[in-house]
Design an enzyme around this catalytic site. Sequence first.
Site, mmCIF file in Angstrom:
data_model
loop_
_atom_site.group_PDB
_atom_site.id
_atom_site.type_symbol
_atom_site.label_atom_id
_atom_site.label_comp_id
_atom_site.label_asym_id
_atom_site.label_seq_id
_atom_site.Cartn_x
_atom_site.Cartn_y
_atom_site.Cartn_z
ATOM 1 N N LYS A 22 0.826 -1.215 0.000
ATOM 2 C CA LYS A 22 0.000 0.000 0.000
ATOM 3 C C LYS A 22 0.860 1.266 0.000
ATOM 4 C CE LYS A 22 -1.798 1.839 3.984
ATOM 5 N NZ LYS A 22 -1.713 3.284 4.178
ATOM 6 N N ASN A 23 1.799 1.336 0.937
ATOM 7 C CA ASN A 23 2.509 2.607 1.107
ATOM 8 C C ASN A 23 3.516 2.890 -0.004
ATOM 9 O OD1 ASN A 23 0.937 3.184 3.280
ATOM 10 N ND2 ASN A 23 2.441 2.568 4.819
ATOM 11 N N ARG A 93 -4.537 9.921 3.703
ATOM 12 C CA ARG A 93 -3.323 10.658 4.017
ATOM 13 C C ARG A 93 -2.436 10.840 2.783
ATOM 14 N NH1 ARG A 93 -2.126 14.117 7.663
ATOM 15 N NH2 ARG A 93 0.106 14.371 7.867
ATOM 16 N N CYS A 117 -5.578 8.089 8.796
ATOM 17 C CA CYS A 117 -5.827 7.489 10.106
ATOM 18 C C CYS A 117 -5.598 8.498 11.230
ATOM 19 C CB CYS A 117 -4.881 6.306 10.319
ATOM 20 S SG CYS A 117 -5.373 4.828 9.452
ATOM 21 N N ARG A 122 -0.457 15.141 12.977
ATOM 22 C CA ARG A 122 0.224 14.701 11.748
ATOM 23 C C ARG A 122 0.579 15.926 10.905
ATOM 24 N NH1 ARG A 122 -2.321 9.166 9.333
ATOM 25 N NH2 ARG A 122 -0.274 9.133 8.371
ATOM 26 N N PRO A 123 1.589 16.690 11.343
ATOM 27 C CA PRO A 123 1.931 17.905 10.596
ATOM 28 C C PRO A 123 2.575 17.570 9.249
ATOM 29 C CG PRO A 123 3.561 17.506 12.313
ATOM 30 C CD PRO A 123 2.500 16.447 12.477
ATOM 31 N N ILE A 124 2.596 18.563 8.335
ATOM 32 C CA ILE A 124 3.305 18.353 7.060
ATOM 33 C C ILE A 124 4.370 19.436 6.868
ATOM 34 C CG2 ILE A 124 1.467 17.049 5.903
ATOM 35 C CD1 ILE A 124 0.846 19.687 4.382
ATOM 36 N N ASP A 125 4.866 19.957 8.006
ATOM 37 C CA ASP A 125 5.862 21.028 7.919
ATOM 38 C C ASP A 125 7.128 20.593 7.174
ATOM 39 O OD1 ASP A 125 6.027 19.361 10.345
ATOM 40 O OD2 ASP A 125 7.844 20.499 10.755
ATOM 41 N N GLN A 126 7.522 19.330 7.306
ATOM 42 C CA GLN A 126 8.755 18.875 6.636
ATOM 43 C C GLN A 126 8.548 18.751 5.123
ATOM 44 O OE1 GLN A 126 11.742 18.569 8.478
ATOM 45 N NE2 GLN A 126 10.328 19.576 9.902
ATOM 46 N N ASP A 305 3.521 0.358 12.050
ATOM 47 C CA ASP A 305 2.316 -0.189 11.417
ATOM 48 C C ASP A 305 2.067 -1.652 11.799
ATOM 49 O OD1 ASP A 305 2.072 2.292 10.309
ATOM 50 O OD2 ASP A 305 2.718 1.709 8.302
ATOM 51 N N ARG A 397 -9.006 -0.044 3.572
ATOM 52 C CA ARG A 397 -8.053 0.930 3.023
ATOM 53 C C ARG A 397 -6.713 0.275 2.721
ATOM 54 N NH1 ARG A 397 -6.536 4.827 6.908
ATOM 55 N NH2 ARG A 397 -5.009 5.141 5.285
HETATM 56 C C1 EPZ Z 1 3.652 6.863 6.537
HETATM 57 O O1 EPZ Z 1 2.945 7.965 7.093
HETATM 58 C C2 EPZ Z 1 2.647 5.775 6.367
HETATM 59 N N1 EPZ Z 1 1.587 6.238 5.497
HETATM 60 C C3 EPZ Z 1 2.096 5.354 7.717
HETATM 61 O O2 EPZ Z 1 1.313 4.218 7.492
HETATM 62 C C4 EPZ Z 1 3.239 4.965 8.659
HETATM 63 O O3 EPZ Z 1 2.720 4.744 9.958
HETATM 64 C C5 EPZ Z 1 4.281 6.075 8.724
HETATM 65 O O4 EPZ Z 1 4.712 6.431 7.382
HETATM 66 C C6 EPZ Z 1 5.522 5.682 9.511
HETATM 67 O O5 EPZ Z 1 6.106 4.537 8.951
HETATM 68 C C7 EPZ Z 1 1.776 6.253 4.180
HETATM 69 O O6 EPZ Z 1 2.801 5.859 3.667
HETATM 70 C C8 EPZ Z 1 0.663 6.741 3.352
HETATM 71 P P1 EPZ Z 1 5.884 10.046 8.603
HETATM 72 P P2 EPZ Z 1 3.598 9.408 7.060
HETATM 73 O O7 EPZ Z 1 5.925 11.286 7.800
HETATM 74 O O8 EPZ Z 1 4.459 9.512 5.854
HETATM 75 C C9 EPZ Z 1 6.282 13.374 12.026
HETATM 76 C C10 EPZ Z 1 -0.473 2.752 7.844
HETATM 77 O O9 EPZ Z 1 -1.040 2.205 8.811
HETATM 78 N N2 EPZ Z 1 6.216 14.369 10.942
HETATM 79 O O10 EPZ Z 1 6.993 9.068 8.431
HETATM 80 O O11 EPZ Z 1 2.517 10.397 7.231
HETATM 81 C C11 EPZ Z 1 4.945 12.686 12.256
HETATM 82 O O12 EPZ Z 1 4.083 13.442 13.047
HETATM 83 C C12 EPZ Z 1 -0.037 4.185 7.935
HETATM 84 O O13 EPZ Z 1 -0.250 2.184 6.771
HETATM 85 C C13 EPZ Z 1 6.419 15.695 11.222
HETATM 86 O O14 EPZ Z 1 6.649 16.094 12.371
HETATM 87 O O15 EPZ Z 1 4.494 9.317 8.350
HETATM 88 C C14 EPZ Z 1 5.366 11.366 12.862
HETATM 89 O O16 EPZ Z 1 5.546 11.532 14.227
HETATM 90 C C15 EPZ Z 1 -0.522 4.937 9.061
HETATM 91 N N3 EPZ Z 1 6.350 16.603 10.193
HETATM 92 C C16 EPZ Z 1 6.728 11.097 12.213
HETATM 93 O O17 EPZ Z 1 7.168 12.338 11.679
HETATM 94 C C17 EPZ Z 1 6.121 16.218 8.904
HETATM 95 O O18 EPZ Z 1 6.080 17.084 8.012
HETATM 96 C C18 EPZ Z 1 6.720 10.082 11.085
HETATM 97 O O19 EPZ Z 1 5.737 10.448 10.113
HETATM 98 C C19 EPZ Z 1 5.911 14.852 8.636
HETATM 99 C C20 EPZ Z 1 5.966 13.939 9.674
#
Ligand code: EPZ
Length: 427
Positions: A22-23, A93, A117, A122-126, A305, A397
């Site tokens: 999926k991811n 997402r 989910c 879940r910020p997107i600042d990065q 996950d 999903r």
């Molecule tokens: C991906 O989410 C996956 N989703 C998630 O899978 C998975 O749990 C996660 O990666 C971690 O492996 C998809 O691929 C669609 P991150 P993502 O950015 O990319 C923080 C599932 O069950 N962060 O790696 O959104 C954030 O808050 C799902 O399949 C920031 O602070 O996760 C978190 O604490 C749920 N700022 C950490 O980083 C940002 O801009 C990791 O998030 C982005 C993230």
Amino acid sequence: MDKYVIRGGNPLHGDILVSGAKNAAVAIIPAALLCDEECIIENVPNISDVSICLRILYELGAQVDMLKKDTYRISCKGVRSFNVPYESAKQMRASYYFLGALLGKFGKARVSMPGGCPLGDRPIDQHIKAFNALGARHCNDHGMIDLAADKLRGNQIYFDVVTVGATMNAMLAAVKAEGLTIIENAAKEPHIVDLANFLNSMGADIMGAGTDVIKIRGVKYLHSTTYAVIPDQIEAGTFMVAAAATGGDVMVRGVIPKHLEPITKKMKKIGVNIEEFDDAVRVWVDGPLVKTSIKTQPHPGFPTDMQPQMATLLTLAEGTSIVTEGVWEQRFRYVDELRRMGADISVDGKVAVIAGTGKLMGAPVKACDLRAGAALVIAGLAAQGVTEIEDIHHIERGYGDIEEKLRGIGGCIEKVSSPSVRVKKAL
Ligand code: EPZ
């Protein structure tokens, strides 16, 4: 409203096939926007997040043809729109990958803030930091994120946290930017490597995916490709845990065992037998399961996950286990549901203490997110009696044809819709 009705207590036996990840798929499908010809994507999982991605592409003006159940031909030559509205983006997402892909294609994008989910903040600042570094301006306009760049130029991007989504989005935006982009503190998940391999198969120049430094030299043109998505290591892990939780003996096929290592190691530690083959793992149990400690971390750590599924398995183990969530703020919302099934778990912030009770009992429960739902399916299969799981749209999903697959190894699981249940009750 559909629900799963599971009659538990049968050890699972036989072979089960894993679908595409999926991811990886939810990033590779938007990445097709960057292709200047048509591309064929194979091993696409039959899940609702993928349907939403394909629908967004179609709404943007792409031609999308299903060649087989898991294979799509996509041509984005006719795409003129760079606008992904709220109605589409709110559903998952991964709609944020359209930001990077559209920015990479057009130098601009307008995408609604993503859904997904509920796992806490879940910020997107990065993601925004990466787009800014490449030369894009951004603004949040009534829930829509607007990006625009006069010209995208390669740059150095250092992520403050290890993030899968922002790493992939930076790759999507940088692949056609002028010059060299260097992403530091990049995420290393197998789906990062898969996206890089997909883009490289079209002529992109990406090196280092799978390490914490990724170098991308921008190219002007991406040609056609035929590419197969990697197997889903979380779906595989879910089936492995289901096999162990029911005391079964299952061959999980169509996997890359290396991707499963963080899961395999922990499962072996608690007493599960696992034998690796080239593209399969056999999982069986012939003795008691024992307690352990788990902390979820970015790859190659134990994947967040798989946390709810492993916690479910630990309710069946001897002794007290500690599970610490190291990625998300709120990933223990399923615990209340497991308690309804007899689990003894206490949660304090990001730490769960699980006193193994050795057994679970069937109960009516609700899936609160995707992996929470998967955990309840496992609990239902292992429990004595009947479990009814509501809100299974969360599970759909990320798990394609899960009832058929589990029935194929002896799981007694059925999808029913509430009206037919009412009719049955009335009779
Ligand atoms: C991906 O989410 C996956 N989703 C998630 O899978 C998975 O749990 C996660 O990666 C971690 O492996 C998809 O691929 C669609 P991150 P993502 O950015 O990319 C923080 C599932 O069950 N962060 O790696 O959104 C954030 O808050 C799902 O399949 C920031 O602070 O996760 C978190 O604490 C749920 N700022 C950490 O980083 C940002 O801009 C990791 O998030 C982005 C993230």
